[in-house]
Design an enzyme around this catalytic site. Structure first.
Site, PDB file in Angstrom:
ATOM      1  N   LEU A 572      11.594 -12.260  38.536  1.00 22.83           N
ATOM      2  CA  LEU A 572      12.324 -12.857  39.811  1.00 22.83           C
ATOM      3  C   LEU A 572      11.613 -13.849  40.579  1.00 22.83           C
ATOM      4  CD1 LEU A 572      14.330  -9.873  41.115  1.00 22.83           C
ATOM      5  CD2 LEU A 572      14.973 -11.799  39.631  1.00 22.83           C
ATOM      6  N   ASP A 693       6.067  -7.072  60.627  1.00 20.03           N
ATOM      7  CA  ASP A 693       6.372  -8.362  59.703  1.00 20.03           C
ATOM      8  C   ASP A 693       7.627  -8.495  59.401  1.00 20.03           C
ATOM      9  OD1 ASP A 693       5.338 -10.480  58.266  1.00 20.03           O
ATOM     10  OD2 ASP A 693       5.105  -9.311  56.504  1.00 20.03           O
TER      11      ASP A 693
END
EC number: 2.7.10.2
Length: 877
Positions: A572, A693
């Site tokens: 991917l 994050d």
């Protein structure tokens, strides 16, 4: 002349109009100088006179010194015995060369001036038309000035002849010039106030220009003192307006009863300077623009000769007396009501060069120097931040640069349409014959008609314009678009500009391509025997490309390792620190997962514990609708593998980029993004963890459009242990993390706020600079308004009614985002406070689909039939 002895017996009065316009004909002037003739001259009237007496007495009789006690006159005419004589003072008159003359009637030595009061009483010395005539602009020299001015008796015959001829032809006028219009006036207006005392003037007074038509003083502001009014620089008998055909009684019909005099100073080289400067002119109530048609040619000629002097450094111009007077103000009071010279650039004058320029037409307004220098408005944006709309899309044919964090993947999947060089698009393959995977050499016979294959081959180097480094791997043909065909080749840890020969292309196809003639045995083909599923719709072929690191022995071993556990292994994306594969469960064929593999091995126990901490945190957060769920994790060959649920629609940053190309998101979908991400963050904080994050790249989108938080590589337990250091994305990181390394829950709130801000404003977040600083300081002035209803809707107002308590367009989104982006961490809200706001509760109550699904401007309809249709759509999908 017996009247000269009685000069001190009379008081000075203003001159009558008849006395100043006496007919000094030749017969009177040539009469013998007897007392009887002088008496007869005193009884003469001025009603029959149509000419003004000559005023150039200085040019005829030479210069003489002017003092306050000894006024000088241009010529003297007898007064009526019953009329009180009057006088006015004039400024010193200078002439370089005296004109030779014969003794005249006025040359009497006994008429020496004693005082100004006594001189005015003399009936034979009445100043009929005193007009000062400055010949030079400099002060008189002692040699040119007489000690005492001597008033002469009646002139002789020769003098009278020259005097009369100068009056008829215009005194001091060139032969080509027409007679002065002042000589044609039969009436004069006497001053209503006594003459002012002459005050000493400096050498630069001749440069002054006193505007008689435009005066800043009203009629009521007159002062008889010379020092208190700038209108009285010098005085003399008033002169009529400059007009040839105008009747004086008509011209001054609007003059108020209190007529104050002002002086006009013009250069001595003017054509009519001997008659017009300096003169005392009545201050009129309106601005009079007298333009003489007969003297226009003389004025233009004289003005052209003095054009160099007109453009003086003092920003003043010497204007001929018969020209239009200066015009410095407009529409200030009723005194400036004359518009005859407003739009005249040739006859108008101003102390400011551009004040009287005509206005350009509207068609030429864009051609001014300022308009040409000013850049067009399209150069700059209204917000100062770059918008995503109409920006060129990123080229997905090559991998983007590595992210600043290891969590941001790099996508290698790109669409590949069918062409003559590629086989037709097959049906989606399915594994029904065998579950085994093997590596097949090209020389191994294979039934290509029944077995779809996944072909791995070296990409061609034909598109390169330079010779690559020598390599043992050579390829004869490529059936997909070449990888990095338009590559700019940045040097990154995962890509090398000179490693194109090791680039791999994976071709998924329904049929086997034509046999490939390879010159070596390094080319491999991963063949998978599958049975074609005809029930599934056909799809176009696509190409997966990734760097040479995946074709090395390490990648081959990792791929072979995944093939032993899963089926249909597909890459991917690849980032700087990890790679992501899509796999299928070998037992449950409908289950698909994503496997994350780290690119680097454990460098030691400390590094291993840090990586395993991510696994433990994600395990603890298992089971929430808005958290990416961890299925399994293991270690193999020193690499860490994590199996998580697959989100088919990719990440939120890709969705925002694609949607931002078209338009901004509607406010309701922005609220849904805020709600779903906040729900996942609330679960994280309640479990005593911090993400640290949070950004759109780490928010995944499921097939149903639901958002889920993933990538806990920077996450930590809360409270954060002392000495821990994390580096997040500078575009979304909180200011206290950079400044003081404060890793706390408010840092996640700031990252959530900046994410919602990016989605609502449809802007590209700055990574540095002034805009970056302003966002960290809570200044959102560069951004457009977040709460807006200008996104439009395809539904009409009848089918989509606006709720009574709608929060769309009410400014709630701006307030919440600004609250979350507060510079001080203690001023930011908690995640529970955000979810408790009225706006979030209203959105949570009305939303029926995922965050990225459009439900209208105001969410789902309150109509039960509409809700049923939405539920049916979700089931069918």
């Amino acid at each position: 002349m017996s009247s000269s002895s009685n000069t001190s017996s009379h008081r000075s009065y203003g001159l009558r109009r008849s006395q100043r316009s006496m007919n000094l004909n030749r017969a009177t002037l040539l009469a013998p100088p007897t007392p009887s003739s002088l008496y007869d001259a005193n009884n003469s009237t001025s009603s029959t006179s149509s000419q003004k007496p000559n005023t150039s007495f200085t040019s005829l009789f030479g210069p003489r010194k002017q003092t306050t006690s000894s006024p000088s006159f241009s010529h003297a005419a007898p007064l009526h015995p019953l009329s009180p004589p009057s006088f006015t003072h004039s400024q010193p008159q200078i002439q370089a060369q005296p004109v030779p003359r014969r003794p005249s009637l006025f040359d009497r030595p006994n008429l020496v001036s004693r005082s100004s009061s006594r001189l005015g009483d003399s009936p034979s010395l009445s100043p009929v038309a005193q007009v000062a005539n400055p010949i030079h602009h400099t002060a008189p020299s002692p040699s040119d000035v007489r000690a005492f001015p001597i008033h002469k008796n009646a002139s002789t015959g020769v003098k009278r002849s020259f005097f009369s001829s100068s009056m008829s032809n215009g005194a001091m006028s060139p032969p080509s010039h027409s007679p002065s219009p002042f000589l044609q006036s039969s009436q004069h207006i006497p001053p209503s106030t006594p003459a002012q005392k002459l005050r000493k003037k400096n050498n630069f007074d001749s440069f002054r220009i006193s505007n008689s038509h435009i005066s800043p003083f009203a009629s009521g502001s007159f002062s008889p003192f010379a020092t208190s009014s700038p209108n009285f620089l010098s005085t003399s008998t008033p002169a009529p307006p400059n007009s040839n055909n105008a009747n004086p009684s008509t011209l001054f019909s609007s003059i108020p009863s209190s007529r104050h005099t002002t002086s006009n100073h013009f250069p001595s080289n003017s054509a009519q300077s001997s008659l017009f400067s300096p003169t005392a002119r009545p201050l009129t109530a309106r601005k009079l623009g007298f333009a003489s048609s007969q003297t226009k040619s003389a004025v233009s000629n004289n003005h052209s000769r003095n054009s160099s002097k007109d453009a003086s450094f003092m920003m003043k111009s010497f204007i001929p007396s018969n020209r239009s007077h200066p015009q410095t103000q407009q529409n200030e009071s009723s005194l400036f009501s004359d518009n005859s010279m407003v739009n005249s650039s040739s006859n108008s004058f101003s102390l400011f060069p551009n004040a009287t320029l005509p206005n350009p037409p509207s068609s030429e307004l864009l051609t001014t120097p300022f308009q040409q220098i000013k850049p067009p408005s399209q150069v700059f944006m209204s917000t100062g931040l770059l918008s995503k709309q109409h920006r060129p899309r990123k080229n997905i044919n090559f991998t983007p640069l590595p992210p600043s964090t290891p969590s941001k993947p790099s996508t290698f999947v790109r669409p590949h349409s069918s062409s003559t060089d590629s086989p037709p698009s097959p049906s989606t393959p399915s594994n029904t014959q065998t579950d085994s995977y093997f590596i097949q050499r090209e020389n191994t016979p294979t039934n290509h008609n029944s077995i779809p294959t996944i072909q791995l081959e070296k990409s061609s180097m034909d598109f390169l314009r330079f010779d690559p480094p020598p390599s043992a791997v050579k390829t004869s043909h490529n059936y997909g678009l070449p990888f990095l065909s338009n590559q700019r080749c940045p040097a990154t840890p995962t890509r090398n500009p000179f490693a194109f020969e090791n680039t791999v292309s994976i071709h998924m196809d329904g049929r086997q391509p034509s046999p490939i003639k390879s010159r070596n045995n390094n080319q491999m083909s991963f063949a998978m025997e599958e049975e074609a599923d005809v029930s599934q719709p056909s799809s176009s072929s696509f190409t997966l490309s990734f760097p040479s690191a995946l074709t090395s022995s390490k990648v081959s071993s990792s791929t072979s390792h995944l093939l032993t556990r899963f089926r249909n292994v597909t890459l991917l994306g690849s980032g700087e620190f990890s790679e992501v594969f899509q796999v299928e469960d070998p037992v449950e064929k409908t289950l698909k997962y994503a496997v994350k593999k780290l690119k680097v091995k454990f460098s030691g126990p400390k590094e291993r514990n840090r990586l395993l901490q991510e696994v433990s945190i994600q395990r603890a957060l298992k089971g929430h609708d808005h958290i990416v769920e961890l299925m399994d994790s293991w270690e193999h060959g020193g690499f860490l593998y994590m199996q998580v649920e697959l989100c088919e629609n990719g990440s939120l940053d890709r969705f925002l980029e694609e949607q931002g190309q078209l338009s901004r998101l509607d406010e309701f979908r922005v609220w849904k993004i805020l709600v779903e991400v906040a729900l996942g963050l609330q679960f994280i904080h309640h479990k005593n963890y911090v993400h640290l994050d949070l950004k759109p790249a780490n928010v995944m989108i499921t097939f149903e459009g639901t958002l889920k938080i993933g990538d806990f590589g920077m996450a930590s337990v809360w409270p954060v242990p002392r000495g821990m250091e994390r580096e997040g994305d500078c575009e979304y990181i909180a200011p206290e993390v950079l400044a003081n390394h404060l890793y706390d829950k408010p840092a996640d709130i700031f990252s959530l706020g900046i994410t919602v801000f990016e989605a609502a404003a449809n802007i590209v977040l700055p990574d540095n600079g002034q805009s970056w600083q302003k966002l960290r300081s809570g200044d959102l002035s560069d951004a457009p308004r977040l709460s807006s209803t200008d996104n439009g809707s395809s539904l009409t107002s009848s089918s989509r009614e606006t709720p009574a308590n709608s929060i769309i367009g009410q400014g709630g989104l701006d307030r919440v985002v600004e609250w979350m982006l507060s510079p001080e961490p203690r001023n930011r809200p908690t995640i529970d406070q955000i979810l408790a706001t009225d706006e979030v509760c209203w959105v949570e109550m009305r939303r029926k689909a995922g965050a990225i699904i459009y439900e209208g401007i105001h969410g789902s309809s309150s109509n039960p039939q509409g809700d049923q249709m939405m539920e049916d759509w979700q089931v069918n999908v």
